[in-house]
Design a protein around this motif. Structure first.
Motif, PDB file in Angstrom:
ATOM      1  N   ALA A  77      -3.888  -6.584 -14.575  1.00 17.77           N
ATOM      2  CA  ALA A  77      -3.152  -7.799 -14.205  1.00 17.77           C
ATOM      3  C   ALA A  77      -3.286  -8.856 -15.285  1.00 17.77           C
ATOM      4  O   ALA A  77      -2.302  -9.522 -15.651  1.00 17.77           O
ATOM      5  N   GLU A  78      -4.497  -9.024 -15.820  1.00 22.54           N
ATOM      6  CA  GLU A  78      -4.693 -10.008 -16.884  1.00 22.54           C
ATOM      7  C   GLU A  78      -3.918  -9.619 -18.138  1.00 22.54           C
ATOM      8  O   GLU A  78      -3.309 -10.477 -18.802  1.00 22.54           O
ATOM      9  N   VAL A  85      -2.809 -12.279 -10.747  1.00 24.41           N
ATOM     10  CA  VAL A  85      -4.116 -12.381 -11.404  1.00 24.41           C
ATOM     11  C   VAL A  85      -5.163 -12.964 -10.466  1.00 24.41           C
ATOM     12  O   VAL A  85      -6.268 -12.419 -10.314  1.00 24.41           O
ATOM     13  N   LEU A 106      -7.760  -5.557 -12.023  1.00 26.38           N
ATOM     14  CA  LEU A 106      -7.900  -6.924 -12.527  1.00 26.38           C
ATOM     15  C   LEU A 106      -7.592  -6.976 -14.016  1.00 26.38           C
ATOM     16  O   LEU A 106      -6.859  -7.862 -14.478  1.00 26.38           O
ATOM     17  N   SER A 139      -6.169 -10.538  -7.787  1.00 24.37           N
ATOM     18  CA  SER A 139      -6.930  -9.416  -8.366  1.00 24.37           C
ATOM     19  C   SER A 139      -8.372  -9.823  -8.636  1.00 24.37           C
ATOM     20  O   SER A 139      -9.294  -9.014  -8.458  1.00 24.37           O
ATOM     21  N   LYS A 140      -8.587 -11.061  -9.060  1.00 21.57           N
ATOM     22  CA  LYS A 140      -9.954 -11.539  -9.270  1.00 21.57           C
ATOM     23  C   LYS A 140     -10.726 -11.551  -7.954  1.00 21.57           C
ATOM     24  O   LYS A 140     -11.909 -11.165  -7.895  1.00 21.57           O
ATOM     25  N   ALA A 153      -0.220 -10.287 -17.568  1.00 18.94           N
ATOM     26  CA  ALA A 153       0.053 -11.724 -17.610  1.00 18.94           C
ATOM     27  C   ALA A 153       0.100 -12.223 -19.059  1.00 18.94           C
ATOM     28  O   ALA A 153       0.980 -13.020 -19.429  1.00 18.94           O
ATOM     29  N   ARG A 200       1.142 -14.702 -12.948  1.00 22.09           N
ATOM     30  CA  ARG A 200      -0.266 -15.124 -13.022  1.00 22.09           C
ATOM     31  C   ARG A 200      -0.720 -15.710 -11.691  1.00 22.09           C
ATOM     32  O   ARG A 200      -1.862 -15.510 -11.265  1.00 22.09           O
TER      33      ARG A 200
END
Length: 415
Positions: free
Chosen positions: A388-389, A354, A385, A357-358, A392, A350
């Motif tokens: 990735a979320e 994450v 994104l 990616s944001k 996570a 994370r």
């Protein structure tokens, strides 16, 4: 050794749950893990099943401690004699007397079986709480996953709005428009599918908690990532408090007491009696006190079969305990390592995937609005994104599942 009372008192998971458990009827506005576990353990059906098992075990213990009922006998004998008939009336009250101590040993064995039934009841409560805990975090994970998918769909909708505005000011290829539209349809379908998964998980949790059908899903409170687990030594030291292991130990004690009682099968059960004997003749009436003692001769049945049965039960229960203990140790050690490693992996992912990616998605959105990036690059940033979320959340949920299994395997120490 004779046990005078059944040991039901004392603070325990079972006593606390049964004393304060009430059927859950109100629809909570918010829900956390502890409330879900308490509701699952407080269901009326679970309480009735547990109390019924305990009451039956108590009744068997009481029955084992009862004295046999006395026997009253009356006998009338009429015989002919010179000068008339002689009538003989006999009144006798007899009572079996246990001089071997078998009754006390069997009563103690019944008390140990009652202890095992109590442990089984605690185990049912532990398992009910574990199921509620797993379902709660499943609902929590799917809620957060749905939120991530909705965010992905929202960002694609914003990109679609930007594309429409750009088409009014400059030329935008039809391929870009169709590609973005198709990606938006895929995101919307993903949101609907994940919403269905969330509804299914909530229905399972609702039933486990005892909420009525149609109860809306409350707002869930809690973190998906589990806290750091207790030390391995602390968890291993708590294994002896597992209800299933305690129940097996009680069964071993009960079988051993049954064997000790059977070993005394060579001692007969004596029946003593006392009464009155009265003889009426035409010319006289005679009375006398009657005393009797009787005992079976233990020539054939001296409890040999019962002894073998009790010994076999003790051996089987001891083996079951050893196997269960070894399995529990392996589960605790393995789950502790899994929980620790997955938790560290989830934290690292994370932090390293994450958040960047944001930032990349934000940069891509601004660049696309300025005409510095094509739609494929924008879609790739938004999808990266979301992936990735989602990854996570999967890692955090895996760590939480391992942590929940670890709590159950270790006998539910303070998590």
């Amino acid at each position: 050794m004779r046990a005078a009372t059944i040991r039901w008192a004392g603070p325990s998971l079972l006593a606390a749950a049964l004393a304060f458990a009430v059927p859950v009827r109100a629809e909570p506005a918010h829900l956390d893990e502890q409330a879900a576990v308490a509701a699952a353990r407080g269901r009326g059906e679970l309480r009735d099943a547990t109390e019924g098992t305990l009451d039956a075990a108590r009744a068997e213990a009481d029955e084992a401690g009862l004295w046999p009922n006395p026997t009253f006998e009356y006998e009338r004998d009429r015989t002919k004699e010179t000068g008339g008939a002689a009538i003989q009336d006999t009144y006798r009250l007899s009572q079996p007397v246990d001089i071997s101590g078998r009754r006390f040993l069997r009563q103690d064995a019944a008390l140990r079986r009652a202890d095992a039934a109590q442990a089984d009841g605690r185990q049912r409560l532990v398992e009910a709480g574990a199921e509620a805990r797993r379902l709660f975090h499943t609902v929590l994970m799917r809620t957060q996953a749905l939120g991530a998918a909705q965010g992905w769909a929202t960002r694609l909708g914003e990109a679609e709005t930007v594309l429409t505005r750009l088409r009014q000011g400059r030329e935008v290829s039809g391929y870009d428009a169709r590609r973005l539209s198709r990606e938006k349809l895929a995101a919307d379908a993903k949101v609907r599918a994940m919403g269905a998964d969330l509804a299914e998980s909530w229905e399972r949790l609702r039933v486990v908690m005892g909420l009525p059908a149609g109860s809306p899903m409350p707002r869930l409170e809690g973190k998906l990532l589990p806290p750091p687990p207790l030390g391995l030594d602390d968890l291993m030291s708590h294994l002896e408090s597992r209800p299933d292991l305690q129940g097996l130990r009680s069964k071993i004690a009960a079988s051993d007491l049954e064997r000790r009682a059977a070993d005394r099968g060579w001692i007969p059960e004596v029946t003593v009696g006392a009464g009155l004997k009265q003889v009426d003749r035409p010319e006289s009436r005679d009375q006398g006190v009657l005393l009797t003692v009787s005992a079976p001769l233990p020539l054939f049945d001296r409890g040999q079969a019962t002894t073998r049965k009790a010994e076999a039960q003790t051996r089987a229960s001891s083996a079951d305990l050893a196997l269960a203990r070894a399995k529990a140790e392996g589960e605790v050690r393995g789950l502790w390592r899994r929980t620790t490693e997955l938790r560290a992996t989830a934290l690292k992912f994370r932090e390293s995937a994450v958040a960047p990616s944001k930032e990349l998605a934000r940069i891509a959105q601004a660049a696309y609005r300025a005409g510095e990036m094509n739609v494929l690059e924008l879609l790739d940033a938004h999808k990266a994104l979301w992936e990735a979320e989602a990854t996570a959340l999967e890692l955090e949920f895996g760590a939480r599942e391992a942590h929940s299994d670890l709590i159950l395997a270790a006998g539910e120490p303070n998590p």
